[in-house]
Design an enzyme around this catalytic site. Sequence first.
Site, PDB file in Angstrom:
ATOM      1  N   GLY A 299       0.808  -1.204   0.000  1.00  0.00           N
ATOM      2  CA  GLY A 299       0.000   0.000   0.000  1.00  0.00           C
ATOM      3  C   GLY A 299       0.841   1.254   0.000  1.00  0.00           C
ATOM      4  O   GLY A 299       0.602   2.189  -0.756  1.00  0.00           O
TER       5      GLY A 299
ATOM      6  N   ASN B  65       9.293   5.489   4.317  1.00  0.00           N
ATOM      7  CA  ASN B  65      10.658   6.002   4.242  1.00  0.00           C
ATOM      8  C   ASN B  65      10.751   7.399   4.849  1.00  0.00           C
ATOM      9  O   ASN B  65       9.929   8.267   4.575  1.00  0.00           O
ATOM     10  CB  ASN B  65      11.115   6.071   2.785  1.00  0.00           C
TER      11      ASN B  65
ATOM     12  N   HIS C  31      -1.252   6.148   8.736  1.00  0.00           N
ATOM     13  CA  HIS C  31      -0.378   5.052   9.160  1.00  0.00           C
ATOM     14  C   HIS C  31       1.082   5.349   8.818  1.00  0.00           C
ATOM     15  O   HIS C  31       1.968   5.235   9.686  1.00  0.00           O
ATOM     16  CB  HIS C  31      -0.831   3.754   8.479  1.00  0.00           C
ATOM     17  N   GLU C  32       1.329   5.729   7.576  1.00  0.00           N
ATOM     18  CA  GLU C  32       2.722   5.955   7.174  1.00  0.00           C
ATOM     19  C   GLU C  32       3.310   7.180   7.868  1.00  0.00           C
ATOM     20  O   GLU C  32       4.482   7.175   8.242  1.00  0.00           O
ATOM     21  CB  GLU C  32       2.815   6.100   5.657  1.00  0.00           C
TER      22      GLU C  32
ATOM     23  N   HIS D 141       4.328   6.358  11.412  1.00  0.00           N
ATOM     24  CA  HIS D 141       5.572   5.584  11.472  1.00  0.00           C
ATOM     25  C   HIS D 141       6.794   6.478  11.734  1.00  0.00           C
ATOM     26  O   HIS D 141       7.839   5.969  12.153  1.00  0.00           O
ATOM     27  CB  HIS D 141       5.797   4.831  10.159  1.00  0.00           C
TER      28      HIS D 141
ATOM     29  N   GLU E  69       4.673  -2.244  13.486  1.00  0.00           N
ATOM     30  CA  GLU E  69       3.453  -2.329  12.692  1.00  0.00           C
ATOM     31  C   GLU E  69       2.196  -2.450  13.551  1.00  0.00           C
ATOM     32  O   GLU E  69       1.191  -1.790  13.284  1.00  0.00           O
ATOM     33  CB  GLU E  69       3.542  -3.484  11.697  1.00  0.00           C
TER      34      GLU E  69
END
Length: 853
Positions: free
Chosen positions: A257, A261, A293-294, A297, A316
């Site tokens: 998905g 980075n 979500h990203e 992170h 995760e």
Amino acid sequence: MRDATPASPAQTVYLKDYRPPAYLVESVHLTFRLAPNATRVLSRIAFRPNPDAPGTFELHGEKLTPVSFAINGAPVTPEITDAGLTCAVPDGPFIWEAEVEIDPAANTALEGLYMSNGMYCTQCEAEGFRKITWYPDRPDVMAPFTVRIEGDAPVLLSNGNPAATGDGWAEWVDPWPKPAYLFALVAGDLVAHRDSFTTRSGRAVDLALWVRPGDEGKCAFGMDALKRSMVWDERVYGREYDLDVFNIVAVDDFNMGAMENKGLNIFNSAAVLASPETATDANYERIESIIAHEYFHNWTGNRITCRDWFQLCLKEGLTVFRDQQFSADERSAPVQRIRDVIALRGRQFREDNGPLAHPVRPESFVEINNFYTATVYEKGAEVIGMLRRLVGPQGYDKALSLYFDRHDGQACTIEDWLAVFEDATGRDLSQFKRWYAQAGTPRVTVSEAWQGNTYTLTLRQHTPPTAGQDEKLPQVIPVAVGLLAPDGSETVATTVLELTEDEQSFDFSGLSARPVASILRGFSAPVILERAISAEDRAFLLANDTDPFNRWEAARDMARDALVAMVLQGAAPDPDYLDGIAGLATDASLDPAFRALCLRLPDEDDLAQAIADRGTPPDPLAIYAAREAMTQAVARQLGTAAATLYGEMDVPAPYSPDAEAAGKRALQAAMLGLITRTDGGALAMGQFELADNMTQSIVALSALVQQGSGDAPLAAFETRWRDDRLVMDKWFGLQASLAPPATAVATAQALAERPDFDWKNPNRFRALVGGLAVNRAGFHDPTGAGYDFVADWLIRLDPVNPQTTARMTTIFETWRRYDADRQTKMRAALERLRDLPGLSRDSTEMVRRILGS
């Protein structure tokens, strides 16, 4: 383990064999001289020995053409294998230099540096960086990166902050130490949708969403979701963004998905691009969740990462839990919880109940890409949710603050994570830790007693054996319970009981009448509740439960039991269910999105497992027929009320993806599906022709396809959208998933022969092959044609893209639940795949686990 010693591609890696890195990295300087078939990568890396773990100097590397090597400027000749290299090095710190050549255009696996429609891009998690240059490609080696990119692309991007730029080159500096899996590079002809954000401490951040020319009109929602995520993380977790820029790039060819980075998130186009004309409400909700979500992170994954890949759930599971919290706050918390549980049961419970069962923290793997699973992600999030429930919101917040303060810049373990909770709250979590170690879904059996004025609830827990784990120890299971009086009022508010033994009883005294218990409220633990409950009590909960999740659960359980009876006993649709669901559907006091979820029947896979649990092999065609009959019965039960509801749920233009409008469209869609059963598709055709947004267009098209009059609207849809790749993915998937069982395989075969079936593109492949797989009755065609179709395409895809192939082998994971004839045919398809010469390591591991051999 492989993270310590480059080894055979087939080697099994064990958690118990972890060793710290023998050499640490102080800094990394990379230069990329881009060329489609001959990119040169020059690395200059400052190493120093790890005094706590002396050992051999070893680097990972795969499919690299060496050009030169040097240490402290002097040429060296290392020993090179297929997995990496070793070399004699000085006793103290030194500078390692290497130049390699790689072929991005030939990299169809989409790992490392590859090309997508003329764009250079990377995917390095989990072990893709070793396909770019030699490096200790393991998450516990963290270092700051400086990157220079040379090429003729107009846009040259990497991690961190822009340092300098010129004609045909750009330099980027990421000051935050990171593991190699977070490295990213993008170069291509891109345009930016720009915005800005000011953190609560006053840092100005430049934001950009980079897309191919022509996609500029699909960026606004993604940017808005990003900014809302940044605000939310500051408010709820106290986490600020820490660079001067944040870039997102949309890429058409991407196995997952999105990827977090540092400072340069790379997204599957389907997970970031949206406009009212091309994206559905579900697309918007998914985009919002994935962007959150990203972004989250950045702290739970980047600033604090995992020590090794066995700890994957640390980043995760926690980040999934955080994005679920965000979605609940941004939309409807009860609806979000129900959707999360539907996803958990649909993917993770099936995983826990079959040959692919593994603990949230696995003990071993052959290919780490195969453990990006629902167990690691969704069950990992449920474990975090239970932990918060047990220590309370204040205890959770205190522990998270300690986690960020104590471990910023570190690569951590589950032990580190649990230690901060123990230190912050004083609670012993040694038994709770079993959630990370034991595979399988616990069963909690309920028995109830009423004596005098005391209600006694007895709970027993049992977890069935799974591969390699025959005996299971009791776990800490938080069971949220409320008690309802006969008049529907709540006589005991939600109370969390802690089930820690094989069997425990809990008394509720001083009650004036026997209550009806609402158990496992909010789905307080990822367990299967086994409860003998009367039809009257279940209908009572459907009508009166004050917990939205359990009210939905009552509707689902009534529907499931009725459908199972229709399949196994030839029963008629349950009138109590029909009365209850009609009353709920027309209850204007309830959220339309909640009502729409309650109207959804259990899916065919859920029913197949329910029938298998009763000791009978499920018949996919009988299940399909029962769901069709039940849907028809609901349509008759609602009658003209369906048309009334349809009109009441109309949302005036212009389109908005907000939760209220989306909820109304969801209920309207449910009504349209029922009305189409009785009006021959007239209303659906009218909606299809007049729809000004993709949600209503797809809903109407789906209803027409299911009703049998979809040919003309499918052709019209194709004519309008044939040049939009993401919309055409919907077109492929809709036909494969909704075709009648008798023609499903033939439909998929015809679609696969079209020139626009770009099977090397993961989105298009998943749309068609995955679409047939979710068409359970079609996939399980008695001739085995569905099995052969999927196996043939997996065999074709594996040499090109092993990662996508391996993940899609899970289509066959429930093969043992079916009748002997279907089992034989599925086994033959799997064995044909297993015995393929040169089958990838990814797919070999998965197929062998599914077969149990």
